[in-house]
Design a protein around this motif. Structure first.
Motif, PDB file in Angstrom:
ATOM      1  N   ASN A 167       0.812  -1.225   0.000  1.00  0.00           N
ATOM      2  CA  ASN A 167       0.000   0.000   0.000  1.00  0.00           C
ATOM      3  C   ASN A 167       0.845   1.275   0.000  1.00  0.00           C
ATOM      4  N   LEU A 168       2.162   1.126   0.089  1.00  0.00           N
ATOM      5  CA  LEU A 168       3.038   2.299   0.045  1.00  0.00           C
ATOM      6  C   LEU A 168       3.117   2.828  -1.383  1.00  0.00           C
ATOM      7  N   PRO A 169       3.417   4.122  -1.566  1.00  0.00           N
ATOM      8  CA  PRO A 169       3.396   4.742  -2.903  1.00  0.00           C
ATOM      9  C   PRO A 169       4.240   4.013  -3.936  1.00  0.00           C
ATOM     10  N   GLN A 170       5.466   3.643  -3.569  1.00  0.00           N
ATOM     11  CA  GLN A 170       6.363   2.965  -4.513  1.00  0.00           C
ATOM     12  C   GLN A 170       6.701   1.550  -4.055  1.00  0.00           C
ATOM     13  N   ILE A 171       5.847   1.007  -3.245  1.00  0.00           N
ATOM     14  CA  ILE A 171       5.970  -0.365  -2.725  1.00  0.00           C
ATOM     15  C   ILE A 171       7.375  -0.570  -2.124  1.00  0.00           C
TER      16      ILE A 171
ATOM     17  N   LYS B 155      10.794   5.465  -0.319  1.00  0.00           N
ATOM     18  CA  LYS B 155      11.868   6.023   0.501  1.00  0.00           C
ATOM     19  C   LYS B 155      11.357   6.305   1.920  1.00  0.00           C
ATOM     20  N   LEU B 156      12.125   5.867   2.883  1.00  0.00           N
ATOM     21  CA  LEU B 156      11.807   6.103   4.288  1.00  0.00           C
ATOM     22  C   LEU B 156      12.788   7.110   4.854  1.00  0.00           C
ATOM     23  N   SER B 157      12.285   8.038   5.633  1.00  0.00           N
ATOM     24  CA  SER B 157      13.171   8.990   6.297  1.00  0.00           C
ATOM     25  C   SER B 157      13.817   8.315   7.494  1.00  0.00           C
ATOM     26  N   GLU B 158      14.802   8.979   8.072  1.00  0.00           N
ATOM     27  CA  GLU B 158      15.449   8.440   9.262  1.00  0.00           C
ATOM     28  C   GLU B 158      14.410   8.246  10.355  1.00  0.00           C
ATOM     29  N   SER B 159      14.419   7.090  10.983  1.00  0.00           N
ATOM     30  CA  SER B 159      13.471   6.654  12.014  1.00  0.00           C
ATOM     31  C   SER B 159      12.126   6.268  11.432  1.00  0.00           C
TER      32      SER B 159
ATOM     33  N   ILE C 204       7.020   7.803   8.419  1.00  0.00           N
ATOM     34  CA  ILE C 204       5.754   7.520   7.738  1.00  0.00           C
ATOM     35  C   ILE C 204       5.176   6.172   8.176  1.00  0.00           C
ATOM     36  N   LEU C 205       5.911   5.422   8.995  1.00  0.00           N
ATOM     37  CA  LEU C 205       5.440   4.125   9.470  1.00  0.00           C
ATOM     38  C   LEU C 205       4.942   4.239  10.903  1.00  0.00           C
ATOM     39  N   SER C 206       3.936   3.448  11.228  1.00  0.00           N
ATOM     40  CA  SER C 206       3.459   3.396  12.607  1.00  0.00           C
ATOM     41  C   SER C 206       4.413   2.542  13.436  1.00  0.00           C
ATOM     42  N   GLY C 207       4.214   2.575  14.767  1.00  0.00           N
ATOM     43  CA  GLY C 207       5.072   1.775  15.636  1.00  0.00           C
ATOM     44  C   GLY C 207       4.973   0.294  15.339  1.00  0.00           C
ATOM     45  N   GLY C 208       3.751  -0.184  15.065  1.00  0.00           N
ATOM     46  CA  GLY C 208       3.572  -1.593  14.748  1.00  0.00           C
ATOM     47  C   GLY C 208       4.203  -1.979  13.432  1.00  0.00           C
ATOM     48  N   GLN C 209       4.138  -1.074  12.435  1.00  0.00           N
ATOM     49  CA  GLN C 209       4.760  -1.354  11.137  1.00  0.00           C
ATOM     50  C   GLN C 209       6.283  -1.428  11.269  1.00  0.00           C
ATOM     51  N   LYS C 210       6.854  -0.560  12.081  1.00  0.00           N
ATOM     52  CA  LYS C 210       8.302  -0.617  12.306  1.00  0.00           C
ATOM     53  C   LYS C 210       8.699  -1.946  12.932  1.00  0.00           C
ATOM     54  N   GLN C 211       7.923  -2.388  13.923  1.00  0.00           N
ATOM     55  CA  GLN C 211       8.250  -3.650  14.580  1.00  0.00           C
ATOM     56  C   GLN C 211       8.144  -4.827  13.610  1.00  0.00           C
ATOM     57  N   ARG C 212       7.110  -4.827  12.778  1.00  0.00           N
ATOM     58  CA  ARG C 212       6.953  -5.924  11.821  1.00  0.00           C
ATOM     59  C   ARG C 212       8.043  -5.889  10.753  1.00  0.00           C
ATOM     60  N   LEU C 213       8.449  -4.676  10.350  1.00  0.00           N
ATOM     61  CA  LEU C 213       9.557  -4.555   9.391  1.00  0.00           C
ATOM     62  C   LEU C 213      10.839  -5.104  10.000  1.00  0.00           C
ATOM     63  N   ALA C 214      11.051  -4.824  11.292  1.00  0.00           N
ATOM     64  CA  ALA C 214      12.250  -5.321  11.969  1.00  0.00           C
ATOM     65  C   ALA C 214      12.216  -6.844  12.118  1.00  0.00           C
TER      66      ALA C 214
END
Length: 473
Positions: free
Chosen positions: A361-365, A369-373, A376-386
């Motif tokens: 669902n992200l613009p460029q899948i 581009k993600l900024s430092e930290s 644009i991601l929620s806390g849960g999305q960051k944890q799942r990405l990790a």
């Protein structure tokens, strides 16, 4: 007087010629901060003109040399104040910069607490303190420059006075005196330039000392460790009589004894501050185990013998607040990943971590581009990405330290069930949620830095001990 008139003519020509070139080079080097080249040229000019002045008139040259010890007295008089003022200025500047960065990073919290005024007043106080320290240094520098300027004027007056006396006594001609006075300016200017390097050198020294506080910290990779074959540490993890403390405080861990078999599924539970995360970080080698305070072994190999790079390729630690780096989603996912990773591996890891749908669902899948930290991601999305990033690593042991705390219970259950279904990896959860603990093979219960109970969910409930009280509460 002909030789001296010729010398005077050379000086006048040199102002646009040789000395003009020197002055241009000096000015250019100063602009570029090339202190070494400036110092080299100044020293040669002082030596050459000193010889010329000494040949021309020894008496006036000796009088001129009186300025050298006077300059040295001024330098040594201001040495300690400059060191102190430089240190104070740099420290206050560092505090100010840290406060500004801290406030920018925590701007949402400041806004939500309506703490803008308090934050502004704190930064304002620190800025005023920095200005005062900087102003004090500038005042000391200007005072030293004024004293040096006064000394230079006094020297010129004394040389002219003594030269005039020698002219009236017919010991030298007027042309000789004028030539000497003209040459003296080209002697004293480079000399003063050398002396003026003092505050710059002291500033550089203080800055170097502050940098060395960081750069001279011994690297954790400095110690050469013999074992760098990760296959030799495949097996059980054993923690034997391990105690640990931070600095000079009390022991955070006390006589920890624990065995984690290969491919086992464990959960470490306990109240906040019981030492769960510290134990997990010891397993990854973030902190060294002191000699005489127990040992940690992997397949019988002491952790102190395992190369740190090899160790961390074998065991992966995922914190509660994972860091997302600036760059694309795919770059974050494949950071530290195993070699020859395929697109299918990435999709499988994202599927296990329940992050594939969010990425689509992200613009460029994948190339978003993600900024430092990862703002644009929620806390849960960051944890799942990790979690997905950890699954793509070559690690055989995965430690999840409250890595699902920001997830809803349904998503958390799906991820935990998929992780527990892996038969080729050791999974260790550090968790407050006892629903995770109930699903694992073994539960390690910690309290005040010690292991108080160990067993599966049913066994610990039957004991009616500390774990049972945690469940009931």
């Amino acid at each position: 007087d002909v030789p001296f008139l010729c010398a005077w003519s050379l000086i006048r020509i040199g102002h646009h010629g040789l000395f003009g070139l020197f002055n241009y080079v000096l000015h250019l080097d100063c602009k570029r901060g090339n202190t070494i080249m400036t110092l080299f040229l100044d020293i040669w000019i002082v030596l050459i003109l000193g010889i010329v002045l000494g040949i021309q008139n020894t008496t006036l040259f000796l009088v001129s040399l009186i300025a050298v010890p006077c300059y040295l007295v001024i330098v040594f008089a201001f040495q300690r104040p400059f060191n102190r003022l430089n240190q104070e200025t740099m420290e206050s500047n560092a505090i100010l910069s840290s406060s500004i960065i801290e406030d920018l990073n925590g701007i949402e919290t400041i806004k939500s607490l309506t703490g803008e005024k308090v934050s502004y007043e704190r930064v304002d106080r620190e800025f005023v303190t920095y200005l005062k320290k900087s102003f004090n240094y500038t005042k000391a520098d200007q005072l030293q420059q004024a004293i040096k300027g006064l000394l230079k004027l006094v020297l010129n007056v004394v040389v002219l006075w003594i030269g005039a006396s020698l002219v009236m006594a017919n010991k030298m001609s007027l042309g000789q005196m004028l030539t000497f006075n003209a040459l003296l300016a080209y002697f004293t200017n480079p000399l003063e330039s050398i002396i003026n390097l003092q505050p710059k050198l002291q500033m550089a020294k203080v800055a170097n000392n502050r940098l060395n506080e960081v750069y001279l910290v011994e690297s954790e990779f400095k110690e050469q460790r013999s074992l760098n074959d990760r296959h030799l540490i495949d097996g059980a993890i054993n923690v034997t009589d391990v105690s640990f403390k931070y600095g000079f405080g009390q022991d955070v861990l006390k006589q920890i004894n624990l065995e984690i078999p290969e491919n086992a599924k464990y959960t470490i539970v306990g109240m906040s501050g019981s030492g769960k995360s510290t134990l997990a970080k010891l397993l990854v080698g973030f902190y060294p185990v002191d000699t005489g305070k127990g040992k940690i072994t992997f397949n019988g190999v002491p952790i102190s013998d395992v190369d740190l790079t090899t160790l961390r390729q074998y065991i992966e630690y995922v914190p509660q607040d994972p860091f997302i780096f600036s760059g694309s989603v795919i770059e974050n996912l494949t950071l530290g990943s195993r070699s020859n990773i395929t697109e299918a591996d990435i999709e499988a890891a994202c599927s296990v971590a329940e992050i594939a749908g969010d990425i689509s669902n992200l613009p460029q899948i994948w190339q978003t581009k993600l900024s430092e930290s990862g703002s644009i991601l929620s806390g849960g999305q960051k944890q799942r990405l990790a979690i997905a990033r950890a699954l793509l690593s070559p690690a055989k042991v995965l430690i999840f330290d409250e890595s699902t705390s920001s997830l809803d219970t349904i998503t958390e259950r799906k991820i935990v069930d998929r992780l527990l279904a892996m038969t080729d990896r050791t999974i260790i959860f550090v968790a407050h949620r006892l629903t995770i603990a109930a699903k694992t093979e073994q539960i390690v219960v910690m309290d005040h830095g010690a292991i108080v109970e160990q067993g599966n969910h049913a066994e610990l409930l039957a004991k009616q001990g500390y774990y049972a009280r945690l469940v009931s509460e």
